[in-house]
Motif scaffolding. Sequence first.
Motif, PDB file in Angstrom:
ATOM      1  N   GLY A  33       0.819  -1.210   0.000  1.00  0.00           N
ATOM      2  CA  GLY A  33       0.000   0.000   0.000  1.00  0.00           C
ATOM      3  C   GLY A  33       0.852   1.259   0.000  1.00  0.00           C
ATOM      4  O   GLY A  33       0.550   2.224  -0.697  1.00  0.00           O
ATOM      5  N   ALA A  34       1.933   1.248   0.764  1.00  0.00           N
ATOM      6  CA  ALA A  34       2.847   2.393   0.781  1.00  0.00           C
ATOM      7  C   ALA A  34       3.481   2.587  -0.588  1.00  0.00           C
ATOM      8  O   ALA A  34       3.621   3.718  -1.066  1.00  0.00           O
ATOM      9  CB  ALA A  34       3.912   2.202   1.856  1.00  0.00           C
ATOM     10  N   ALA A  35       3.835   1.499  -1.251  1.00  0.00           N
ATOM     11  CA  ALA A  35       4.412   1.587  -2.597  1.00  0.00           C
ATOM     12  C   ALA A  35       3.412   2.201  -3.577  1.00  0.00           C
ATOM     13  O   ALA A  35       3.789   2.999  -4.442  1.00  0.00           O
ATOM     14  CB  ALA A  35       4.856   0.211  -3.075  1.00  0.00           C
ATOM     15  N   LEU A  36       2.141   1.855  -3.433  1.00  0.00           N
ATOM     16  CA  LEU A  36       1.111   2.445  -4.300  1.00  0.00           C
ATOM     17  C   LEU A  36       1.009   3.959  -4.083  1.00  0.00           C
ATOM     18  O   LEU A  36       0.945   4.731  -5.039  1.00  0.00           O
ATOM     19  CB  LEU A  36      -0.250   1.801  -4.037  1.00  0.00           C
ATOM     20  CG  LEU A  36      -0.443   0.377  -4.526  1.00  0.00           C
ATOM     21  CD1 LEU A  36      -1.758  -0.184  -3.999  1.00  0.00           C
ATOM     22  CD2 LEU A  36      -0.408   0.332  -6.039  1.00  0.00           C
ATOM     23  N   VAL A  37       0.999   4.370  -2.821  1.00  0.00           N
ATOM     24  CA  VAL A  37       0.899   5.802  -2.517  1.00  0.00           C
ATOM     25  C   VAL A  37       2.117   6.536  -3.067  1.00  0.00           C
ATOM     26  O   VAL A  37       1.990   7.573  -3.723  1.00  0.00           O
ATOM     27  CB  VAL A  37       0.753   6.039  -0.997  1.00  0.00           C
ATOM     28  CG1 VAL A  37       0.857   7.523  -0.667  1.00  0.00           C
ATOM     29  CG2 VAL A  37      -0.564   5.481  -0.485  1.00  0.00           C
TER      30      VAL A  37
END
Length: 93
Positions: A33-37
């Motif tokens: 999720g952090a990579a997506l953001v």
Amino acid sequence: MGSVAYKLALVSAGLADVTFTLTPKHEWDVAAGAALVLSSGGFVRTLENAPFRANHRNPLLSGLIACGPHLRGPLMNLLDPYLRPTSQAAGTV
């Protein structure tokens, strides 16, 4: 839905402005999720005001803050007095 990864995905898609977790999470629960953001131009920080990094010896994060690219300044101005100093960052090697 209680999933932090889901909430991070909403931020990355522009369907939510901000998300955070104040409870400890393991890196593997938030890394995707952090990579997506981050890939969408957003902003992800730990509660120690450190950039999100994975693969620490201790994979437990104290918490996480994420927002879209245009809210970084206002969000950090609001939260700055409440964030822990970076020197106390969990998982630093």
